[in-house]
Scaffold this active site. Structure first.
Site, PDB file in Angstrom:
ATOM      1  N   TYR A   1       0.858  -1.195   0.000  1.00  0.00           N
ATOM      2  CA  TYR A   1       0.000   0.000   0.000  1.00  0.00           C
ATOM      3  C   TYR A   1       0.889   1.238   0.000  1.00  0.00           C
ATOM      4  O   TYR A   1       1.833   1.334   0.791  1.00  0.00           O
ATOM      5  CB  TYR A   1      -0.895   0.005   1.252  1.00  0.00           C
TER       6      TYR A   1
ATOM      7  N   GLU B   1      -3.454   7.508  -4.052  1.00  0.00           N
ATOM      8  CA  GLU B   1      -3.297   6.215  -3.384  1.00  0.00           C
ATOM      9  C   GLU B   1      -3.141   5.096  -4.411  1.00  0.00           C
ATOM     10  O   GLU B   1      -3.865   5.071  -5.412  1.00  0.00           O
ATOM     11  CB  GLU B   1      -4.544   5.972  -2.527  1.00  0.00           C
TER      12      GLU B   1
END
Ligand code: GDP
Ligand code: MN
Length: 389
Positions: free
Chosen positions: A111, A199
């Protein structure tokens, strides 16, 4: 959960838009083609070759968990997957498009997220080696698996400065080295396009030890849109209500709420105070609407058009404190709206300030009584709404 107020000041991009932007800034993304029918999806899968993933293009997250991300080993399977996904609703929204992307052989899902840390007044980079669909779970149950650090302005961000944090987070020097480049690119994008979120989840380490962005999420601050016509063009209607789109087209400052008292007010401050007073008096505003400080009868007509077509609205409260705004112009607008639109909803008008006598007598001739006290006007609107429900 999504706050209504937050979504008003942001623009969310679809995955296919976000990944294109990331690619322009130098991040690696898998090959993908957008499709809006089964046939197009089959053609896309054939063009890409090999196995693919078929992914719903909606703005809400958690598509994977909702069944909106499907694996397909052949073009025929991709067609089937597309048919299934295109008939879904995710987060209450119809899926109209899918992204057909080359399937990756995943060794690890990381992530990487960049967001604004308001307290520290900087961009914060968040990393985890536990990316993928369960990142929220990881954040809650294993906070130690999440590493975060402030990022300097992109012009000063050099790869070596982020590498240490990346090694800590990912536990793999090779991955950290490649990811360093991605973080620098993401930071440049974040700054140049005035984002509030960039993101990549999952940031995939493939079996061939390549790092590649398998999903992308970008949110842009819409206060900065005037600087970025290319971003403004990406404004996605899925985020906005029907009335909000109509109001935006008319250049009105409008926010949809869930009450039954339609508000038409001049000035944002008075509009806020009006909503407060309605709430204090036990009523519920249906919207925030600032017709602006200018004095233009057409704006009043435009505003009535939106309020009149909203079935939830039981009564329209017009609250005008005239400064630059002239009472006679407002009165002209109200009368025009009644003639042109056949406004049938009950209305309560409060009118004071510049040219109030003139405005009031024009309204009186048209059979509309204008009040001068705000509290009294709000109370009558609340009473009418209550009687009608
Ligand atoms: P989200 O659920 O809306 O965040 O959608 P994602 O695009 O992140 O997809 C959800 C999950 O599908 C990912 O976490 C991966 O596990 C899986 N996935 C997505 N793309 C690929 C791919 O190319 N290969 C493999 N094996 N899995 C994928
Ligand atoms: Mn994802």
């Amino acid at each position: 959960m999504q706050l209504r107020s937050t979504r008003r000041t942001t623009i969310k991009l679809y995955e296919f838009q976000a990944r294109d932007l990331l690619a322009r800034y130098g991040c690696a993304i898998p090959r993908g083609i957008i499709a809006s029918s089964e046939k197009e999806a089959i053609a896309a899968a054939r063009e890409i070759g090999g196995s693919v993933f078929v992914k719903a293009q909606v703005l809400s997250g958690g598509r994977g968990k909702a069944g909106g991300v499907k694996f397909a080993a052949s073009p025929e399977e991709a067609g089937k997957a597309a048919r299934a996904v295109l008939s879904m609703r995710i987060g209450g929204v119809e899926v109209n498009r899918v992204l057909v992307v080359q399937a990756l052989q995943i060794k690890q899902e990381y992530y990487i997220g960049l967001t604004i840390d308001r307290g520290a007044r900087c961009v914060r980079c968040i990393l985890s080696a536990e990316g993928g669909m369960d990142i929220e779970f990881a954040a809650r149950k294993m906070p130690e698996k999440i590493v975060s650090f402030p990022l300097p302005l992109y012009s000063q961000t050099q790869r070596f400065k982020v590498t240490e944090a990346l090694v800590n987070a990912f536990g793999d020097a090779v991955a950290a080295d490649q990811a360093g480049e991605a973080v620098v690119s993401m930071n440049r994008l974040f700054n140049e396009k005035d984002c509030s979120l960039v993101e990549i989840n999952p940031y995939v380490l493939t079996k061939e030890d390549r790092l590649i962005a398998a999903d992308a999420k970008i949110v842009v601050d819409d206060n900065a849109l005037y600087k970025h016509p290319d971003m403004a063009a990406l404004r996605n209607d899925e985020e906005f209500g029907r009335d909000e789109l109509a109001a935006a087209a008319e250049g009105l400052s409008f926010v949809e709420l869930d009450g039954d008292i339609g508000c038409m007010v001049n000035g944002a401050g008075l509009a806020m105070a009006t909503m407060d007073l309605i709430t204090i008096c036990g009523g519920r505003p249906a919207n925030f609407l600032d017709v602006g400080g200018s004095s233009n009868p057409q704006k009043v007509v435009d505003a009535f058009k939106i309020l009149q077509s909203n079935k939830n609205i039981k009564v329209v409260l017009v609250n005008i404190f005239g400064g630059i705004t002239r009472g006679d112009d407002i009165a002209r607008g109200i009368i025009l709206a009644r003639q042109e639109l056949g406004v049938t909803k009950p209305m309560v008008v409060r009118l004071t300030g510049t040219s109030e006598e003139q405005g009031r007598s024009m309204l009186a001739e048209a059979g509309i009584t204008a009040q001068s006290e705000m509290a009294a006007a709000v109370q009558s609107a609340v009473a009418i709404a209550r009687a009608a429900s």
